[in-house]
Design a protein around this motif. Structure first.
Motif, PDB file in Angstrom:
ATOM      1  N   ALA A  22       4.209  10.449  -6.297  1.00 48.70           N
ATOM      2  CA  ALA A  22       5.358  10.804  -7.151  1.00 48.70           C
ATOM      3  C   ALA A  22       4.898  11.162  -8.563  1.00 48.70           C
ATOM      4  N   GLU A  23       3.938  10.393  -9.079  1.00 45.99           N
ATOM      5  CA  GLU A  23       3.407  10.710 -10.412  1.00 45.99           C
ATOM      6  C   GLU A  23       2.671  12.045 -10.389  1.00 45.99           C
ATOM      7  N   TYR A  24       1.902  12.256  -9.336  1.00 49.53           N
ATOM      8  CA  TYR A  24       1.102  13.476  -9.218  1.00 49.53           C
ATOM      9  C   TYR A  24       1.998  14.714  -9.156  1.00 49.53           C
ATOM     10  N   ARG A  25       3.090  14.591  -8.379  1.00 45.70           N
ATOM     11  CA  ARG A  25       3.980  15.748  -8.200  1.00 45.70           C
ATOM     12  C   ARG A  25       5.090  15.810  -9.237  1.00 45.70           C
ATOM     13  N   GLY A  26       5.142  14.830 -10.113  1.00 38.69           N
ATOM     14  CA  GLY A  26       6.132  14.865 -11.186  1.00 38.69           C
ATOM     15  C   GLY A  26       7.559  14.631 -10.710  1.00 38.69           C
ATOM     16  N   TRP A  27       7.727  13.656  -9.809  1.00 40.08           N
ATOM     17  CA  TRP A  27       9.095  13.329  -9.365  1.00 40.08           C
ATOM     18  C   TRP A  27       9.860  12.669 -10.513  1.00 40.08           C
ATOM     19  N   LEU A  68       4.041   5.917  -5.141  1.00 41.85           N
ATOM     20  CA  LEU A  68       4.025   5.970  -6.612  1.00 41.85           C
ATOM     21  C   LEU A  68       2.992   6.988  -7.098  1.00 41.85           C
ATOM     22  N   GLY A  69       1.787   6.945  -6.519  1.00 42.29           N
ATOM     23  CA  GLY A  69       0.734   7.875  -6.917  1.00 42.29           C
ATOM     24  C   GLY A  69       1.141   9.317  -6.652  1.00 42.29           C
ATOM     25  N   PHE A  77      -2.991   7.842 -14.774  1.00 39.21           N
ATOM     26  CA  PHE A  77      -2.064   8.962 -14.974  1.00 39.21           C
ATOM     27  C   PHE A  77      -1.775   9.202 -16.456  1.00 39.21           C
ATOM     28  N   ILE A  89       0.855  -1.201   0.000  1.00 38.29           N
ATOM     29  CA  ILE A  89       0.000   0.000   0.000  1.00 38.29           C
ATOM     30  C   ILE A  89       0.888   1.247   0.000  1.00 38.29           C
ATOM     31  N   ARG A  97      -0.790  22.345 -11.148  1.00 37.97           N
ATOM     32  CA  ARG A  97      -0.106  21.983  -9.904  1.00 37.97           C
ATOM     33  C   ARG A  97       1.390  21.830 -10.151  1.00 37.97           C
ATOM     34  N   THR A  98       2.139  21.696  -9.058  1.00 32.88           N
ATOM     35  CA  THR A  98       3.566  21.391  -9.170  1.00 32.88           C
ATOM     36  C   THR A  98       3.696  20.043  -9.862  1.00 32.88           C
ATOM     37  N   SER A  99       4.376  20.042 -10.994  1.00 32.11           N
ATOM     38  CA  SER A  99       4.514  18.805 -11.760  1.00 32.11           C
ATOM     39  C   SER A  99       5.812  18.849 -12.558  1.00 32.11           C
ATOM     40  N   ASP A 100       6.031  17.819 -13.349  1.00 28.13           N
ATOM     41  CA  ASP A 100       7.298  17.775 -14.074  1.00 28.13           C
ATOM     42  C   ASP A 100       7.243  18.558 -15.377  1.00 28.13           C
ATOM     43  N   VAL A 105       3.965   1.503  -1.128  1.00 25.14           N
ATOM     44  CA  VAL A 105       4.609   1.641  -2.446  1.00 25.14           C
ATOM     45  C   VAL A 105       3.649   2.308  -3.433  1.00 25.14           C
ATOM     46  N   LEU A 106       2.388   1.846  -3.429  1.00 23.95           N
ATOM     47  CA  LEU A 106       1.394   2.416  -4.352  1.00 23.95           C
ATOM     48  C   LEU A 106       1.112   3.888  -4.013  1.00 23.95           C
ATOM     49  N   PRO A 156      12.136  17.605 -12.517  1.00 24.74           N
ATOM     50  CA  PRO A 156      11.076  17.177 -11.587  1.00 24.74           C
ATOM     51  C   PRO A 156      10.454  18.329 -10.802  1.00 24.74           C
ATOM     52  N   SER A 157       9.201  18.149 -10.469  1.00 21.93           N
ATOM     53  CA  SER A 157       8.468  18.994  -9.508  1.00 21.93           C
ATOM     54  C   SER A 157       8.696  20.490  -9.709  1.00 21.93           C
ATOM     55  N   LEU A 196       8.860   5.614 -13.090  1.00 18.61           N
ATOM     56  CA  LEU A 196       8.400   5.499 -11.698  1.00 18.61           C
ATOM     57  C   LEU A 196       7.659   4.180 -11.478  1.00 18.61           C
TER      58      LEU A 196
END
Lengths: 61, 454
Positions: free
Chosen positions: A20-25, A17-18, B260, A11, B296-299, A13-14, B358-359, B395
């Motif tokens: 990280a994708e949302y914030r654009g890591w 991941l969610g 996504f 949970i 939003r803050t994104s890549d 990890v998911l 990133p971000s 990711l």
């Protein structure tokens, strides 16, 4: 016990991941410099001093 | 001997007899149920059915050479029934010239009869005779009992090397029986045979500390050494469940992936082409027009496409927030080479390079750009494209690896456990019993064999 731990871990990890994708890591390494002066727009070469050092690429063949 | 037995929970009732060999007092615990009694003073094996206690055999091994870990006369509850330890024997097998010995304890309850405990290097089993015969199939190294399959583990000739106390059979030091074990952890089915007579018993693995508690023994039980034939494998018990969970999580991950990749903006916010004159010399740096990064803050994805042909261009970038002065500083190379040699045509590199910043928060941004290349190579045309909120597959790769690694580690531990278990068997490797550990083990063996054959 191991199964419960793995469930919580999965949970987590998911969730990461969610987020990280949302914030654009990304895994890319990008240097960040705060407070670059506005004068860079008038004299783009002056940006080097802000960066502290200047890397000259020596790649190619 | 009296026909009355000990009262469970009360004080043991013992018959007082003397050994015809040495005259020492004999303590008889099973009263009328024992077939042989062993004098612990002179080690005479006596016929308990004979009123004169005829001496059947004498042996010289001293008791203190191999004393029982659970003293004779000790009482304890096994599966809710009170039993008394009345006999102890050591049995020895020889495998590849090496002798291995284990201990067996005879337990007795006047209402329930006999039960046995075995101990080998700290591993304990609780055994009882089987009331029905297991089903065996010719040519198969396994048997089934009550719908459960037991795989053959080992067959050996076991010799009785020491006895003490009372036994419900005609025990002798030096007697030899053929012993076969079939395992389905935590259970084991054992057959003991001499000639055509075979007796079957079923055992279940027990933790030493549970026995110590059941018999109220002092101190700690001996620590188990290695992996025993029917010792339950904690990692194996979890492997199937963990892989099921991995399947569910991968499904959820796929759902996240679809979400996504369908909802990401992935919008182009800037594109501009430039020409870099490598012969010009002097300062090549310049800044772009401003562009807006929304949401939003994104890549941010920056792609550099250049018409390099057996040439390279390196571009130093700074993505600078016009309002805050916060800069993301990085450089990318675009190089593309091709040619022919003795092996045929070859290419190296690409005319495109992509980088994810990133971000990046929303705001008004501009690029500070500084290209570099070998001088006097003419003009290089390059295009800079920026896209906002780009979904990243990498990711998902990392998350998948994060999920698979613990499951793979647990499977490896389970396989190691099974390998240790079966390394002591007649076979050396686990049978294919249809479990996931077996399937992965077989796969690993196939890969090893195919690799080794080359």
């Amino acid at each position: 016990m191991i199964r419960q731990l793995f469930f919580v871990y999965g949970i987590a990890v998911l969730a990461v991941l969610g987020f990280a994708e949302y914030r654009g890591w990304s895994l890319n390494r990008v240097d960040q410099i705060p407070n670059v002066p506005k004068s860079v727009r008038d004299n783009p070469g002056s940006y080097r001093s802000v960066y502290g050092y200047y890397h000259h690429y020596t790649g190619g063949k | 001997m009296s026909a009355t037995g000990p009262t469970p929970g009360g004080k043991p009732q013992v018959a007082s007899l003397n050994c015809p060999g040495c005259g020492a007092g004999l303590t008889v615990r099973s009263l009328g149920n024992a077939v042989t009694i062993v004098c612990d003073s002179c080690h005479s094996i006596l016929d308990a059915r004979d009123p004169k206690l005829r001496i059947l055999q004498q042996f010289r091994t001293k008791t203190n050479e191999d004393p029982p870990l659970i003293p004779l006369g000790t009482r304890g509850k096994i599966r809710g029934v009170l039993y008394e330890v009345i006999g102890f024997q050591r049995r020895t097998i020889k495998v590849e010239g090496i002798s291995y010995s284990w201990h067996e304890y005879v337990l007795f309850n006047p209402m329930k009869g006999f039960r046995y405990l075995t101990e080998y290097e700290g591993h304990w089993n609780d055994l009882a005779p089987l009331r029905a015969l297991p089903a065996t199939a010719p040519g198969k190294s396994s048997l089934t009992y009550l719908g459960e399959t037991y795989n053959h583990f080992q067959t050996a000739q076991a010799n009785t090397t020491f006895v003490l106390g009372e036994f419900p059979w005609q025990v002798r030091v030096g007697e030899s029986v053929r012993v076969s074990d079939y395992v389905s952890p935590p259970r084991v089915i054992s057959s003991e045979g001499t000639g055509n007579e075979i007796t079957w018993s079923m055992g279940e693995y027990m933790a030493g500390r549970d026995l110590w508690k059941a018999f109220n023994l002092e101190g700690e039980p001996p620590a188990p050494i290695g992996v025993y034939e029917n010792q339950p494998s904690p990692p194996s018990a979890n492997v199937k469940g963990i892989w099921k969970m991995v399947g569910v999580f991968v499904g959820l991950m796929l759902a996240l992936f679809i979400y996504f990749f369908t909802t990401a903006e992935d919008r182009e916010v800037f594109q501009q082409s430039y020409v870099f004159d490598t012969s010009a010399g002097g300062e090549a740096s310049f800044v772009s027009n401003t562009f807006k990064l929304d949401g939003r803050t994104s890549d941010v994805e920056l792609t550099t496409s250049a018409d390099v042909d057996n040439n390279w261009i390196y571009v130093n970038y700074a993505l600078i927030n016009d309002d805050t002065g916060h800069a993301y500083d990085f450089g990318r190379e675009v190089s593309y080479y091709h040619g022919h040699d003795s092996d045929g045509s070859w290419t190296e590199g690409s005319t495109k390079n992509r980088v994810i910043v990133p971000s990046v928060p929303a705001g008004l941004y501009y690029l500070r750009i500084e290209p570099e290349s070998d001088p006097y190579h003419g003009s290089i045309r390059y295009t800079v494209t920026i896209r906002r909120d780009v979904p990243q597959i990498s990711l998902f790769g990392i998350a998948l690896a994060a999920l698979l690694l613990p499951a793979a580690f647990l499977t490896w531990r389970a396989m190691s456990f099974e390998h240790l278990r079966w390394s002591e068997s007649d076979y050396g490797k686990p049978p294919d019993d249809g479990s996931m550990v077996s399937a992965i083990g077989s796969m690993a063996d196939s890969l090893k064999n195919s690799g080794g054959g080359e």
